[in-house]
Design a protein around this motif. Structure first.
Motif, PDB file in Angstrom:
ATOM      1  N   MET A  49     -16.623 -29.901 -30.321  1.00 47.98           N
ATOM      2  CA  MET A  49     -17.853 -29.696 -29.572  1.00 47.98           C
ATOM      3  C   MET A  49     -18.073 -28.214 -29.265  1.00 47.98           C
ATOM      4  O   MET A  49     -18.821 -27.870 -28.363  1.00 47.98           O
ATOM      5  N   LEU A  50     -17.407 -27.349 -30.017  1.00 48.07           N
ATOM      6  CA  LEU A  50     -17.561 -25.910 -29.787  1.00 48.07           C
ATOM      7  C   LEU A  50     -19.016 -25.496 -29.970  1.00 48.07           C
ATOM      8  O   LEU A  50     -19.571 -24.745 -29.161  1.00 48.07           O
ATOM      9  N   SER A  68     -21.788 -27.272 -29.749  1.00 49.80           N
ATOM     10  CA  SER A  68     -22.724 -27.748 -28.721  1.00 49.80           C
ATOM     11  C   SER A  68     -22.443 -27.106 -27.368  1.00 49.80           C
ATOM     12  O   SER A  68     -23.323 -27.014 -26.532  1.00 49.80           O
ATOM     13  N   TYR A  69     -21.216 -26.629 -27.165  1.00 49.36           N
ATOM     14  CA  TYR A  69     -20.935 -25.901 -25.931  1.00 49.36           C
ATOM     15  C   TYR A  69     -21.728 -24.593 -25.902  1.00 49.36           C
ATOM     16  O   TYR A  69     -22.294 -24.223 -24.880  1.00 49.36           O
ATOM     17  N   ALA A  70     -21.825 -23.928 -27.063  1.00 47.93           N
ATOM     18  CA  ALA A  70     -22.503 -22.630 -27.116  1.00 47.93           C
ATOM     19  C   ALA A  70     -24.000 -22.746 -27.370  1.00 47.93           C
ATOM     20  O   ALA A  70     -24.774 -21.898 -26.938  1.00 47.93           O
ATOM     21  N   THR A  71     -24.410 -23.823 -28.088  1.00 48.29           N
ATOM     22  CA  THR A  71     -25.817 -23.879 -28.521  1.00 48.29           C
ATOM     23  C   THR A  71     -26.544 -25.162 -28.164  1.00 48.29           C
ATOM     24  O   THR A  71     -27.771 -25.220 -28.264  1.00 48.29           O
ATOM     25  N   GLY A  72     -25.837 -26.201 -27.793  1.00 49.16           N
ATOM     26  CA  GLY A  72     -26.478 -27.495 -27.544  1.00 49.16           C
ATOM     27  C   GLY A  72     -26.644 -28.326 -28.809  1.00 49.16           C
ATOM     28  O   GLY A  72     -27.080 -29.469 -28.750  1.00 49.16           O
ATOM     29  N   SER A 118     -24.735 -29.954 -32.167  1.00 46.31           N
ATOM     30  CA  SER A 118     -23.372 -30.234 -32.591  1.00 46.31           C
ATOM     31  C   SER A 118     -23.331 -30.956 -33.935  1.00 46.31           C
ATOM     32  O   SER A 118     -24.302 -31.599 -34.337  1.00 46.31           O
ATOM     33  N   GLY A 146     -25.715 -18.319 -29.688  1.00 47.33           N
ATOM     34  CA  GLY A 146     -26.012 -18.751 -28.331  1.00 47.33           C
ATOM     35  C   GLY A 146     -25.735 -17.656 -27.305  1.00 47.33           C
ATOM     36  O   GLY A 146     -25.380 -17.949 -26.164  1.00 47.33           O
TER      37      GLY A 146
END
Lengths: 327, 305
Positions: A179-180, A182-186, A188, A215
């Motif tokens: 989930m790296l 989606s953590y930075a950009t939303g 995934s 991001g």
């Protein structure tokens, strides 16, 4: 027996190029979030898939349709339609990752062959055999965390065919469990079919240094005027403790062509090439090389070596986890 | 709503591990999941302490479960995982390999590292015996809501990640070992000096992630403080707090007070900032923006000041 070459096709033109270059099998996906390469301008609509499959079949090649993201709650009909349309278009198999989607496919499309996507991260024989028992999975794409020895051991314990990545992008994290992005950009891989998406990339020039950001987080920094690599999160340069560097992985790509004899010995059925986002010229060149290599291997001839060096990312390649020292 | 304390993700010294669970027995939480999630090599250091911790927690009236590893590959790990079923305690599966070992009809719980994104997956797991599911931390509230409704219909308790550094990735490679120039097989337990993980920053010094052996976490601490009412409305019945060093029982008490309405929205976040100055918080996965965002102020701004 010749090992099967499984080749990427992001477009109908790439599919035809791969088949003409000698691909035994091509994999592709629909142009939406049902597949893990959901990039703008890429992938197939319904007619294109149908035509592509017909073209491949006419040339003796197979087509696998990747439906390998995790369906969003409430939007499952989109994934269910993809399954039905892949079957009616004549797909030779679908590549799936989600438990619920596998169950749906086994129940509603029992005659549609099911492969387990690398996104399911099935890293041991017990898990692979579970998927075979529960959902009739016939082939598993192994995660890129295993050594050749471990792959040998898995093949000794399962009847399920194994397919391994041999060339192209290299995830350093267990696939389908990261989930790296989606953590930075939303956005995934699991939910949207994208990782480190271009829509969240910007290049920032300050005091003679060019930062490639994802991001808003700086992933790479080079002196102004130098080419900045694409900011794929896990290939970035970071600092921790006293160290600065590529703390997860260098910006390298996978090239296991020299390991083909060992992979054959390990009982691997199929070799997979990553790169549905790549040009048809790239796909054709890689396919030709790997087809020559597996033909040579089957004939007991020496491996052609180093032919693909110019195609690897940043000109640097690794054999990844296949060699145990990678860990 | 109830509180679950998830398994400790880090490598703590055995006596610190024991002290943590001794203190937790007195904390206002209903359920505790313990055991080794991240790396099988850590387990021998504290494995013999697990039965006493389970006994103490059960004696204090808490439900207890043991976790599986997050990534099961080695033969030794498969054996260990199969044996977990026989421990006589509920098992929380964090790798689907566990389904190969669980007898049909046996109850189990599902941890946040299993991909439960939709109705079909939830229903299948419920049919297989899942009695509770902690959803993947990545899920936004609208997905949580839909799955919580289905969970209620199927009698499966739905839990969300409420506090602590968020597990973002698991790998075959050990980043702590790599950082120290060792291989994974000869890691020399490089992770033992970082009880909350090792901060990883960008080249510009912006805090970003944390490494913990084969695991990568967020630098920010997830905090569900601002989402408690919304979570309750959606039908979520449990909130998960993930262990960290420091006064964790006090952290549990804060969330308990917030859920019970004794303190207001924002009070947990405020207290955490006092307890751990400079700590960045996040709830962007729940709000559906991006994981690193904080609905209070910007997590990234607070981390660089």
């Amino acid at each position: 027996m010749v090992m099967e070459i499984v080749c990427p096709a992001g477009t109908p033109a790439s599919l035809r190029a791969a088949v003409k270059a000698g691909a035994h099998t091509v994999y592709c996906g629909f142009a939406d979030e049902t597949n893990a390469r959901n990039f703008p301008g890429l992938n197939f609509d319904r007619d294109e898939i149908r035509d592509g499959i017909a073209f491949a079949h006419d040339h003796g090649a197979k087509v696998l349709v990747a439906i390998n993201t995790f369906p969003r709650a409430g939007a499952e009909p989109l994934w269910h339609r993809a399954l039905a349309d892949a079957e009616s278009a004549g797909a030779d198999a679908v590549i799936l990752a989600d438990l619920g989607l596998l169950a749906h496919a086994a129940q509603h499309h029992p005659n549609l062959r099911r492969h387990l996507s690398v996104q399911a991260a099935a890293a041991n024989a017990d898990m692979i055999n579970f998927y075979a028992r529960a959902f009739g999975v016939k082939r598993v794409v192994l995660p890129r965390v295993l050594s050749v020895q471990e792959i040998t051991a898995i093949n000794a314990e399962t009847e399920v065919e194994t397919e391994v990545f041999v060339f192209g992008g290299l995830c350093v994290m267990a696939e389908g469990r990261c989930m790296l992005s989606s953590y930075a950009t939303g956005q995934s891989p699991n939910m949207n079919g994208v990782c480190s998406p271009a829509s969240h990339v910007d290049y920032h020039d300050e005091a003679g240094a060019l930062s490639a950001r994802l991001g808003g987080y700086t992933i790479h920094q080079v002196a102004a005027g130098e080419p900045a690599p694409y900011p794929t999160l896990c290939k970035g340069c970071f600092q921790a403790g006293e160290k600065t560097g590529h703390l997860f992985e260098d910006p390298v790509s996978l090239n296991a062509e020299t390991l083909i004899p060992q992979l054959a010995e390990a009982g691997v059925t199929a070799l997979k090439i990553e790169g549905r986002q790549r040009s048809r010229a790239y796909v054709a060149k890689v396919v030709r090389n790997f087809r020559a290599a597996v033909d040579a291997q089957a004939a007991g001839l020496p491996m052609p070596e180093g032919m693909l060096a110019s195609l690897t990312e940043g000109q640097a390649a690794t054999a990844g986890a296949y060699k145990k020292t990678w860990r | 709503m109830k509180l679950t304390v998830g398994p400790n993700q880090f490598f703590w010294k055995p006596e610190e591990w024991s002290a943590f669970y001794t203190a937790l027995a007195e904390a206002p939480v209903e359920r505790v999941v313990l055991g080794e999630l991240v790396c099988s090599k850590r387990l021998p250091f504290y494995q013999d302490r697990i039965p006493a911790a389970i006994e103490a927690l059960q004696g204090a009236g808490k439900a207890v479960a043991v976790t599986s590893l997050a990534l099961i590959t080695l033969k030794r790990e498969r054996k260990l995982s199969a044996e977990l079923i026989e421990a006589g305690v509920e098992v929380e599966i964090n790798d689907l390999t566990m389904l190969a070992y669980l007898p049909e009809g046996a109850g189990f719980s599902v941890g946040p590292l299993v991909n439960v994104y939709n109705d079909s997956t939830l229903s299948w797991l419920a049919g297989r015996g899942a009695t509770s599911i902690c959803l993947p931390p990545e899920l936004p509230l609208d997905s949580v809501e839909r799955l919580a409704h289905l969970g209620r219909d199927l009698g499966v308790a739905i839990e969300v990640w409420g506090h602590g550094r968020v597990p973002l990735a698991i790998s075959g490679r050990c980043y702590h070992a790599r950082l120290h120039g060792h291989s994974k097989d000869n890691c020399r337990f490089a992770c033992e000096d970082d009880p909350d993980g090792l901060k990883l920053a960008t080249l510009e010094g912006q805090d970003f992630l944390a490494i913990n052996g084969v695991q990568t976490l967020s630098d920010s601490f997830a905090c569900a403080d601002h989402q408690i009412e919304r979570l309750r409305e959606t039908g979520v019945t449990r909130v998960r707090l993930s262990p960290h060093s420091g006064d964790f029982a006090a952290v549990c008490a804060l969330y308990r007070a917030r859920i019970d309405g004794q303190i207001e929205r924002g009070a947990v976040a405020g207290a955490l900032k006092t307890m751990q100055p400079g700590i960045p918080l996040s709830d962007g996965f729940l709000t559906g923006t991006r994981g690193a965002e904080w609905s209070g102020d910007s997590a990234r701004t607070s981390s660089t000041t």
